[in-house]
Design an enzyme around this catalytic site. Structure first.
Site, PDB file in Angstrom:
ATOM      1  N   ARG A  16     -18.316 -24.126  43.183  1.00  0.00           N
ATOM      2  CA  ARG A  16     -17.642 -23.186  41.471  1.00  0.00           C
ATOM      3  C   ARG A  16     -18.498 -24.678  40.778  1.00  0.00           C
ATOM      4  O   ARG A  16     -18.920 -23.760  39.880  1.00  0.00           O
ATOM      5  CB  ARG A  16     -16.265 -23.553  41.534  1.00  0.00           C
ATOM      6  CG  ARG A  16     -15.572 -22.382  41.655  1.00  0.00           C
ATOM      7  CD  ARG A  16     -14.227 -21.927  41.465  1.00  0.00           C
ATOM      8  NE  ARG A  16     -13.529 -23.167  42.491  1.00  0.00           N
ATOM      9  CZ  ARG A  16     -12.187 -23.628  42.063  1.00  0.00           C
ATOM     10  NH1 ARG A  16     -12.089 -22.931  40.787  1.00  0.00           N
ATOM     11  NH2 ARG A  16     -11.521 -23.961  42.286  1.00  0.00           N
ATOM     12  N   LYS A  23     -19.546 -32.423  44.661  1.00  0.00           N
ATOM     13  CA  LYS A  23     -19.033 -32.098  42.626  1.00  0.00           C
ATOM     14  C   LYS A  23     -18.674 -33.232  42.826  1.00  0.00           C
ATOM     15  O   LYS A  23     -18.675 -34.078  41.349  1.00  0.00           O
ATOM     16  CB  LYS A  23     -17.957 -31.323  43.187  1.00  0.00           C
ATOM     17  CG  LYS A  23     -16.736 -31.133  42.254  1.00  0.00           C
ATOM     18  CD  LYS A  23     -15.110 -30.606  42.037  1.00  0.00           C
ATOM     19  CE  LYS A  23     -14.477 -30.899  43.204  1.00  0.00           C
ATOM     20  NZ  LYS A  23     -13.173 -29.652  43.156  1.00  0.00           N
ATOM     21  N   GLY A 143       0.499 -26.518  43.683  1.00  0.00           N
ATOM     22  CA  GLY A 143       1.795 -26.561  44.670  1.00  0.00           C
ATOM     23  C   GLY A 143       3.025 -27.126  44.452  1.00  0.00           C
ATOM     24  O   GLY A 143       2.882 -28.147  42.890  1.00  0.00           O
ATOM     25  N   ALA A 383     -48.113 -51.321   7.611  1.00  0.00           N
ATOM     26  CA  ALA A 383     -47.383 -49.875   7.856  1.00  0.00           C
ATOM     27  C   ALA A 383     -48.856 -49.023   8.688  1.00  0.00           C
ATOM     28  O   ALA A 383     -49.447 -49.723   8.673  1.00  0.00           O
ATOM     29  CB  ALA A 383     -46.782 -48.707   6.059  1.00  0.00           C
TER      30      ALA A 383
HETATM   31  C1  UD1 Z   1      -4.318 -29.353  46.544  1.00  0.00           C
HETATM   32  C2  UD1 Z   1      -3.014 -29.625  47.105  1.00  0.00           C
HETATM   33  C3  UD1 Z   1      -1.877 -29.019  45.766  1.00  0.00           C
HETATM   34  C4  UD1 Z   1      -1.570 -29.496  44.511  1.00  0.00           C
HETATM   35  C5  UD1 Z   1      -2.961 -29.405  44.309  1.00  0.00           C
HETATM   36  C6  UD1 Z   1      -3.913 -30.198  43.049  1.00  0.00           C
HETATM   37  C7  UD1 Z   1      -2.560 -29.425  49.297  1.00  0.00           C
HETATM   38  C8  UD1 Z   1      -2.379 -28.605  50.642  1.00  0.00           C
HETATM   39  N1  UD1 Z   1      -2.997 -29.118  48.144  1.00  0.00           N
HETATM   40  O1  UD1 Z   1      -4.445 -28.051  46.478  1.00  0.00           O
HETATM   41  O2  UD1 Z   1      -0.399 -28.806  46.133  1.00  0.00           O
HETATM   42  O3  UD1 Z   1      -1.030 -28.805  43.837  1.00  0.00           O
HETATM   43  O4  UD1 Z   1      -3.901 -30.216  45.384  1.00  0.00           O
HETATM   44  O5  UD1 Z   1      -4.930 -29.863  42.673  1.00  0.00           O
HETATM   45  O6  UD1 Z   1      -2.711 -30.642  49.688  1.00  0.00           O
HETATM   46  N2  UD1 Z   1     -10.256 -31.674  50.164  1.00  0.00           N
HETATM   47  C9  UD1 Z   1     -10.298 -32.141  51.477  1.00  0.00           C
HETATM   48  N3  UD1 Z   1     -10.311 -31.675  53.032  1.00  0.00           N
HETATM   49  C10 UD1 Z   1      -9.879 -30.671  53.138  1.00  0.00           C
HETATM   50  C11 UD1 Z   1      -9.164 -29.994  51.980  1.00  0.00           C
HETATM   51  C12 UD1 Z   1      -9.268 -30.760  51.061  1.00  0.00           C
HETATM   52  O7  UD1 Z   1     -11.433 -33.651  51.549  1.00  0.00           O
HETATM   53  O8  UD1 Z   1     -10.030 -30.206  53.756  1.00  0.00           O
HETATM   54  C13 UD1 Z   1      -9.960 -32.731  49.030  1.00  0.00           C
HETATM   55  C14 UD1 Z   1     -10.776 -31.661  48.016  1.00  0.00           C
HETATM   56  O9  UD1 Z   1     -12.656 -32.428  48.567  1.00  0.00           O
HETATM   57  C15 UD1 Z   1      -9.968 -32.179  46.636  1.00  0.00           C
HETATM   58  C16 UD1 Z   1      -8.311 -32.733  47.954  1.00  0.00           C
HETATM   59  O10 UD1 Z   1      -9.186 -32.540  48.849  1.00  0.00           O
HETATM   60  O11 UD1 Z   1     -10.891 -32.977  47.045  1.00  0.00           O
HETATM   61  C17 UD1 Z   1      -7.753 -31.297  47.456  1.00  0.00           C
HETATM   62  O12 UD1 Z   1      -8.323 -30.439  48.521  1.00  0.00           O
HETATM   63  P1  UD1 Z   1      -8.492 -28.582  47.528  1.00  0.00           P
HETATM   64  O13 UD1 Z   1      -8.611 -27.869  48.192  1.00  0.00           O
HETATM   65  O14 UD1 Z   1      -8.302 -28.783  45.601  1.00  0.00           O
HETATM   66  O15 UD1 Z   1      -7.084 -28.668  47.070  1.00  0.00           O
HETATM   67  P2  UD1 Z   1      -5.666 -27.452  46.426  1.00  0.00           P
HETATM   68  O16 UD1 Z   1      -5.629 -25.981  46.467  1.00  0.00           O
HETATM   69  O17 UD1 Z   1      -5.919 -27.651  44.721  1.00  0.00           O
END
Ligand code: UD1
Ligand code: CA
Length: 498
Positions: A16, A23, A143, A383
């Site tokens: 995004r 990012k 979450g 100047a």
């Molecule tokens: C996650 C949490 C949620 C919380 C929220 C807070 C989980 C399942 N959910 O949701 O409970 O309220 O963060 O912002 O954990 N990432 C990886 N590898 C992956 C997936 C994610 O490195 O396979 C990293 C992303 O780059 C990011 C972070 O983990 O920095 C969180 O991942 P994201 O997909 O943003 O989770 P949310 O859906 O926001």
């Protein structure tokens, strides 16, 4: 905390942002987003830092290793969820005991002291899992913290898997969790991707801990904004403004006067002394340091600059410059890298300096370019002076001694030097060294070629004006309103004689 591992998640794509820059590498407050997180992590003095990288890891990996050379990089080839990411991190870390904290790489407002308090509470309570939580107005996307009738945390339910009643819950998981390492290693092997996102959720470990009769607890913080992530550029700008508001407020609490916090931008690594005054529209960036009683602004940008005690810097753009105590800079000055202004020195309006030293008490007050020059103490530059430092191939230096007085509109053709106490006349082009105490004069006596315009520019507006003036002087009428006194030239001849 003698056995602490911190895992920072930074494998996600951040689509995004719509950017070729990953990012977590986007700058905010003078550091990358992940740079802020890694700085906060340092505050808990972890034994081990593991960063999970995936998308654009050729950008992210080196950046992390530059900031935290001892960090372990764990590569997640496909982003199958936070649980999957943490499992890969634990594998990279090897056998781990003690406490493991998991944080995301995109939360630039995170504060070290909050992480520390969280880790301390987790360890003191000897829990299997602790969750950093907060109450928010708009819990959408987070979450939710599901508690039982006793108020104990039962589970974290993700947005996509939440029931309508669960979606009403305002307490959210910040995404920052603390674990007992052995519990975590075991639980990661047991979570599944059997959910609406088809991902391995780290948050499912909470349920597993409850099912095993282990303690789970929430550490609720009032300031939950510090765990907010930026997913797009609008959120990045909002967090940037909030980060700035916090930094500016902290400096005001430490004795800095900020006339207009809304238009003042201060990067995280800037250092300010008490009784500094910052006027509206000022940006203090990078590693800028400002000493006591200095006044900066309005409308000034300083990047990686040093400003001395009591200095004044008005409407100026400067980078990698050192401004001495009580020096005066601006308005409308441009100090480029390597500019050093001495104690009580002056750089005035429409003056550009680069890789130059302006000595104590020396002045370059108006309309000049000072490149690759050394100007001695107490010297005044007239100047409209140009230090011609570039011959088209190489740069050369000009050295001007102390207490020199140079005339207006000089050109110093480098390499050249001017001795102590020397002077130059107006309009001098200095091509040869000037000995101490000498006056350099390069322009010859003025010659007026009478009638040149009539002969060489006939029919032009210039010729018309000249003809009208000649006509008027013959008939005795004044040309226009201004009376012209031809005067006597410096060579003793009156202008009308030549
Ligand atoms: C996650 C949490 C949620 C919380 C929220 C807070 C989980 C399942 N959910 O949701 O409970 O309220 O963060 O912002 O954990 N990432 C990886 N590898 C992956 C997936 C994610 O490195 O396979 C990293 C992303 O780059 C990011 C972070 O983990 O920095 C969180 O991942 P994201 O997909 O943003 O989770 P949310 O859906 O926001
Ligand atoms: Ca997120």
């Amino acid at each position: 905390m003698d056995n602490l591992t911190v895992i920072v998640l930074a494998a996600g794509g951040g689509t995004r942002m719509k950017s070729k820059t990953m990012k977590v590498l986007h700058p905010i407050g003078g550091r990358s987003m992940i740079g802020h997180v890694l700085r906060a992590v340092q505050a808990v003095e972890p034994q081990r830092v593991v960063a999970v990288v995936g998308h654009q890891r050729e950008q992210v990996g080196p950046h992390i290793q530059e900031l935290v050379p001892e960090a372990v990089l764990a590569v997640q080839e496909t982003q199958d969820g936070t649980g999957h990411a943490v499992r890969i991190a634990m594998e990279a870390a090897g056998p781990t005991k003690g406490t493991v904290i998991v944080a995301a790489g995109d939360t630039p407002l995170l504060r070290g002291e909050s992480l520390r308090a969280f880790a301390e509470e987790h360890e003191a309570a000897q829990r299997a899992v602790s969750i950093l939580t907060g109450i928010v107005d708009y819990p959408f996307g987070y979450g939710r913290i599901v508690r039982n009738d006793e108020g104990d945390v039962e589970a974290i339910v993700e947005e996509k898997d939440a029931s309508p009643e669960q979606r009403e819950i305002a307490e959210i998981s910040s995404g920052i969790l603390a674990f007992d390492a052995e519990f975590l290693a075991d639980a990661l092997g047991r979570i599944t991707n059997d959910n609406n996102k088809g991902e391995y959720y780290l948050t499912d470990t909470v349920q597993l801990a409850r099912d095993a009769g282990l303690t789970v607890g929430a550490h609720r913080v009032d300031d939950v904004r510090q765990t907010e992530g930026a997913n797009d550029r609008a959120q990045l700008a909002e967090l940037g403004r909030e980060l700035n508001r916090r930094i500016v407020t902290r400096w005001m609490q430490d004795g800095v006067t900020v006339m207009d916090p809304a238009t003042t931008w201060i990067d995280a690594d800037v250092q300010l002394a008490p009784d500094v005054t910052i006027l509206p529209g000022t940006q203090l960036l990078g590693a800028t340091v400002v000493a006591e009683d200095a006044v900066v602004g309005p409308d000034t940008t300083l990047k990686d600059c040093e400003v001395g005690e009591g200095a004044r810097v008005v409407r100026t753009h400067a980078e990698l410059a050192v401004i001495g105590d009580r020096a005066n800079v601006g308005p409308f000055s441009y100090l480029r890298p390597g500019s050093r202004i001495g104690v009580a020195g002056k750089v005035g309006a429409f003056v550009e300096t680069k890789n130059s030293t302006i000595g104590d008490g020396a002045k370059v007050p108006h309309l000049s370019y000072v490149g690759d020059a050394e100007i001695g103490e107490g010297t005044n530059i007239g100047a409209g002076t140009i230090f011609a430092n570039y011959d088209g191939i190489a740069k050369h230096r000009t050295v001007v001694g102390r207490n020199v007085r140079t005339g207006s509109n000089n050109t110093f053709v480098a390499p050249v030097s001017v001795g102590d106490g020397a002077g130059t006349a107006g309009g001098t082009v200095v091509r040869r060294d000037v000995p101490p105490g000498a006056l350099a004069v390069s322009s010859g006596p003025q010659r007026n070629l009478e009638g040149w315009v009539r002969k060489r520019r006939p029919g032009t507006a210039q010729a018309e004006a000249a003809a009208a003036a000649e006509e008027a002087s013959v008939t005795g009428a004044a040309p226009g309103e201004r009376e012209v006194d031809p005067g006597v030239g410096p060579d003793g001849r009156s202008a009308s004689q030549s």
